[in-house]
Design a protein around this motif. Structure first.
Motif, mmCIF file in Angstrom:
data_model
loop_
_atom_site.group_PDB
_atom_site.id
_atom_site.type_symbol
_atom_site.label_atom_id
_atom_site.label_comp_id
_atom_site.label_asym_id
_atom_site.label_seq_id
_atom_site.Cartn_x
_atom_site.Cartn_y
_atom_site.Cartn_z
ATOM 1 N N VAL A 68 51.504 -9.861 -27.960
ATOM 2 C CA VAL A 68 50.592 -8.447 -27.856
ATOM 3 C C VAL A 68 51.859 -7.512 -27.328
ATOM 4 O O VAL A 68 52.390 -7.876 -26.317
ATOM 5 C CB VAL A 68 49.660 -8.478 -26.935
ATOM 6 N N ALA A 69 51.985 -6.268 -27.957
ATOM 7 C CA ALA A 69 52.702 -5.376 -27.323
ATOM 8 C C ALA A 69 51.941 -4.073 -26.874
ATOM 9 O O ALA A 69 50.905 -3.668 -27.700
ATOM 10 C CB ALA A 69 53.672 -4.790 -28.476
ATOM 11 N N LEU A 70 52.279 -3.583 -25.798
ATOM 12 C CA LEU A 70 51.652 -2.385 -25.303
ATOM 13 C C LEU A 70 52.467 -1.281 -25.483
ATOM 14 O O LEU A 70 53.577 -1.059 -25.126
ATOM 15 C CB LEU A 70 51.198 -2.651 -23.737
ATOM 16 N N GLN A 71 51.800 -0.234 -25.872
ATOM 17 C CA GLN A 71 52.507 1.045 -25.957
ATOM 18 C C GLN A 71 51.721 2.208 -25.452
ATOM 19 O O GLN A 71 50.689 2.430 -25.693
ATOM 20 C CB GLN A 71 52.887 1.493 -27.471
ATOM 21 N N MET A 72 52.235 2.923 -24.382
ATOM 22 C CA MET A 72 51.684 4.144 -23.573
ATOM 23 C C MET A 72 52.469 5.131 -23.244
ATOM 24 O O MET A 72 53.797 4.829 -23.063
ATOM 25 C CB MET A 72 50.990 3.400 -22.486
ATOM 26 N N PRO A 73 52.071 6.486 -23.110
ATOM 27 C CA PRO A 73 52.841 7.673 -22.659
ATOM 28 C C PRO A 73 53.353 7.314 -21.501
ATOM 29 O O PRO A 73 52.805 6.228 -20.574
ATOM 30 C CB PRO A 73 51.866 8.850 -22.570
ATOM 31 N N GLU A 74 54.376 8.080 -20.797
ATOM 32 C CA GLU A 74 55.008 7.746 -19.474
ATOM 33 C C GLU A 74 54.120 7.741 -18.329
ATOM 34 O O GLU A 74 54.398 7.292 -17.348
ATOM 35 C CB GLU A 74 56.204 8.597 -19.478
ATOM 36 N N GLY A 75 52.908 8.545 -18.547
ATOM 37 C CA GLY A 75 52.146 8.898 -17.431
ATOM 38 C C GLY A 75 51.242 7.642 -17.057
ATOM 39 O O GLY A 75 50.847 7.450 -16.135
ATOM 40 N N GLY A 114 58.324 -1.417 -34.494
ATOM 41 C CA GLY A 114 59.381 -1.824 -33.390
ATOM 42 C C GLY A 114 58.359 -3.057 -32.816
ATOM 43 O O GLY A 114 59.013 -4.097 -32.458
ATOM 44 N N ALA A 115 57.030 -3.226 -32.806
ATOM 45 C CA ALA A 115 56.190 -4.219 -32.091
ATOM 46 C C ALA A 115 56.572 -5.569 -33.063
ATOM 47 O O ALA A 115 56.657 -6.700 -32.637
ATOM 48 C CB ALA A 115 54.809 -3.716 -31.978
ATOM 49 N N ARG A 116 56.514 -5.077 -34.576
ATOM 50 C CA ARG A 116 56.599 -6.380 -35.620
ATOM 51 C C ARG A 116 58.066 -6.911 -34.997
ATOM 52 O O ARG A 116 58.095 -8.110 -35.314
ATOM 53 C CB ARG A 116 56.464 -5.844 -36.802
ATOM 54 N N ALA A 117 59.193 -6.207 -34.781
ATOM 55 C CA ALA A 117 60.479 -6.621 -34.872
ATOM 56 C C ALA A 117 60.554 -7.547 -33.750
ATOM 57 O O ALA A 117 61.333 -8.516 -33.637
ATOM 58 C CB ALA A 117 61.489 -5.417 -34.942
ATOM 59 N N GLY A 119 58.237 -9.445 -32.742
ATOM 60 C CA GLY A 119 57.493 -10.731 -32.979
ATOM 61 C C GLY A 119 55.821 -10.498 -32.422
ATOM 62 O O GLY A 119 55.271 -11.714 -32.593
ATOM 63 N N ALA A 120 55.425 -9.191 -32.252
ATOM 64 C CA ALA A 120 54.201 -9.155 -31.816
ATOM 65 C C ALA A 120 53.177 -9.236 -32.883
ATOM 66 O O ALA A 120 53.534 -8.860 -34.072
ATOM 67 C CB ALA A 120 53.831 -7.887 -31.075
ATOM 68 N N SER A 121 51.947 -9.786 -32.806
ATOM 69 C CA SER A 121 50.869 -9.954 -33.923
ATOM 70 C C SER A 121 49.785 -8.944 -33.595
ATOM 71 O O SER A 121 49.048 -8.804 -34.417
ATOM 72 C CB SER A 121 50.481 -11.367 -33.875
ATOM 73 N N LEU A 122 49.978 -8.100 -32.615
ATOM 74 C CA LEU A 122 48.813 -7.133 -32.178
ATOM 75 C C LEU A 122 49.504 -6.011 -31.308
ATOM 76 O O LEU A 122 50.239 -6.324 -30.473
ATOM 77 C CB LEU A 122 47.678 -7.541 -31.617
ATOM 78 N N LEU A 123 49.366 -4.781 -31.593
ATOM 79 C CA LEU A 123 49.888 -3.350 -30.867
ATOM 80 C C LEU A 123 48.677 -2.771 -30.294
ATOM 81 O O LEU A 123 47.693 -2.414 -31.168
ATOM 82 C CB LEU A 123 50.633 -2.625 -31.918
ATOM 83 N N ILE A 124 48.791 -2.535 -29.091
ATOM 84 C CA ILE A 124 47.691 -1.764 -28.351
ATOM 85 C C ILE A 124 48.222 -0.309 -27.992
ATOM 86 O O ILE A 124 49.349 -0.302 -27.238
ATOM 87 C CB ILE A 124 47.128 -2.579 -27.242
ATOM 88 N N HIS A 125 47.843 0.626 -28.559
ATOM 89 C CA HIS A 125 48.449 1.911 -28.143
ATOM 90 C C HIS A 125 47.605 2.697 -27.477
ATOM 91 O O HIS A 125 46.220 2.874 -27.797
ATOM 92 C CB HIS A 125 48.781 2.740 -29.543
ATOM 93 N N TYR A 126 47.982 3.139 -26.183
ATOM 94 C CA TYR A 126 47.113 3.637 -25.269
ATOM 95 C C TYR A 126 47.206 5.364 -25.230
ATOM 96 O O TYR A 126 48.295 5.961 -25.491
ATOM 97 C CB TYR A 126 47.392 3.358 -23.910
ATOM 98 N N GLY A 127 46.263 6.194 -24.933
ATOM 99 C CA GLY A 127 46.261 7.522 -24.589
ATOM 100 C C GLY A 127 46.274 8.695 -25.824
ATOM 101 O O GLY A 127 46.285 9.515 -25.521
#
Length: 409
Positions: A68-75, A114-117, A119-127
């Motif tokens: 799993v890939a986690l993506q979130m703003p800097e805060g 980027g998450a696919r590159a 090798g992640a199979s799920l991206l969780i985008h926060y905020g």
């Protein structure tokens, strides 16, 4: 059958037999709620932030994601390792959790590629809210708004004390505070202030982006909930007719009056358009590659327009657009950036060469007029051909196979 015949003989209407579908039983959560609650309490995650951990874990189980890939703003990045630890403890089959550390300005920066590159199979985008439709992401994506609890009583009392007498209000803000605005609307109504949550579809009622806002607001006062000026400026640009803008910062718990210099902004942008028209023979087109900022369909439209108007162009991909980077190509007469329209509006005058947004290029080529009210509609269903949700741009695809030399190749 016999019962229906006997009823017909008696002159009665046949009895309708309604077969109700059995309701599907709600699926049990993937992890014991008591265990998850215990983990959250021990983790140190702030109680006011709703990270929707249960829904996230259910989604991980649904796709059986091992990476799993986690993506979130800097805060929110300081909480990323804590969330990663909770997810791995609740889903034993989850092997890897990658944290994407690149800058994330908004949902337009969702980095599914980027998450696919990785090798992640799920991206969780926060905020942020869902701007890029799920059917267009390279891997499954889950958006977590991270709604925050705010002091709604304090917000309402501050506004009431400032205005002193009831008048219509438009309640707006960023997606994190939308639920709080819904509660504020009821509180304002109880105090005699007619209130509304204006909507620009496909965004949620009351939601505003830095590039997209509801227009033609009827209320004389806008109450905006956010911790900075970027989003309320979008609303002010789109609604110069509004008498008063009040911004409530839920962190410092302050209420401030905000204003915007429309004349200066329009003068700067008209000057840039004029310079591009007068000396513009060679145009550089920048496709933003920070997540999904750039839309290939808009790029193709721009290339077609420039060829139609006998302008030469070339395409460059950039994740971050800066004056220094573009100054390395001084032979360009003008630039058009397909990334964030606010880049041109807010910082365009810092560039040596005019840098136009897709809307401004349409004005420069006389495809549309420079509007009295500068449009903030980049992700609106009602946007012009420069917008992401315009009919020709929705699919975000460059149909270069249907047109000779469509991509300038």
């Amino acid at each position: 059958g016999k019962e229906v015949l006997s009823q017909e003989k008696k002159g009665l209407k046949p009895r309708r037999i309604i077969r109700r579908r059995r309701r599907k039983e709600k699926e049990a959560p993937s992890v014991d709620p008591a265990f998850l609650t215990k983990l959250r309490q021990e983790s140190g995650l702030p109680a006011a932030y709703n990270f929707e951990l249960s829904k996230t874990i259910d989604r991980i189980y649904a796709v059986q994601a091992t990476h799993v890939a986690l993506q979130m703003p800097e805060g929110l990045l300081l909480y990323s390792t804590i969330i990663a630890d909770i997810l791995k403890r609740c889903a034993p089959f989850l092997i890897n959790v990658s944290i994407l550390g690149d800058v994330t300005y908004g949902a337009c920066c969702v980095d599914d590629l980027g998450a696919r590159a990785l090798g992640a199979s799920l991206l969780i985008h926060y905020g942020h809210s869902c701007l890029v439709p799920l059917q267009h992401t390279a891997i499954p994506c889950l958006y977590v708004f991270v709604e925050l609890q705010i002091d709604t009583d304090h917000l309402v009392n501050c506004v009431v004390a400032t205005l002193q007498k009831p008048e219509p209000l438009a309640l707006l803000g960023t997606i994190q505070f939308r639920q709080g605005l819904v509660e504020c609307r009821h509180l304002f109504e109880e105090k005699g202030f007619p209130s509304s949550l204006p909507q620009v579809k496909p965004l949620s009622p009351g939601e505003v982006l830095g590039c997209t806002s509801p227009k033609n607001l009827q209320a004389g006062v806008v109450v905006f909930c956010s911790d900075g000026r970027f989003h309320i400026e979008s609303c002010m640009i789109q609604n110069p007719q509004v008498r008063l803008f009040l911004r409530y910062d839920p962190y410092s718990k302050t209420l401030t009056e905000e204003s915007y210099d429309h004349d200066m902004m329009k003068k700067l942008r008209q000057d840039a358009i004029t310079r591009a028209v007068n000396g513009g023979k060679k145009f550089g087109i920048v496709l933003g590659t920070l997540g999904r900022q750039g839309n290939p369909a808009i790029v193709q439209r721009i290339q077609t327009l420039l060829r139609t108007h006998k302008k030469r162009s070339f395409l460059m991909l950039l994740s971050e657009i800066s004056p220094h980077k573009l100054s390395l190509l001084p032979s360009m007469d003008a630039w058009v950036q397909v990334a964030c329209p606010r880049l041109s509006v807010d910082w365009g005058h810092h560039f040596q060469t005019p840098i136009l947004s897709p809307y401004e290029l349409h004005v420069a080529l006389e495809e549309t007029e420079f509007a009295d009210t500068y449009p903030m509609d980049f992700y609106s269903n009602e946007a012009g051909p420069w917008g992401n949700y315009h009919t020709d741009n929705k699919e975000r695809k460059c149909e270069c196979g249907k047109e000779v030399n469509a991509c300038g190749a």
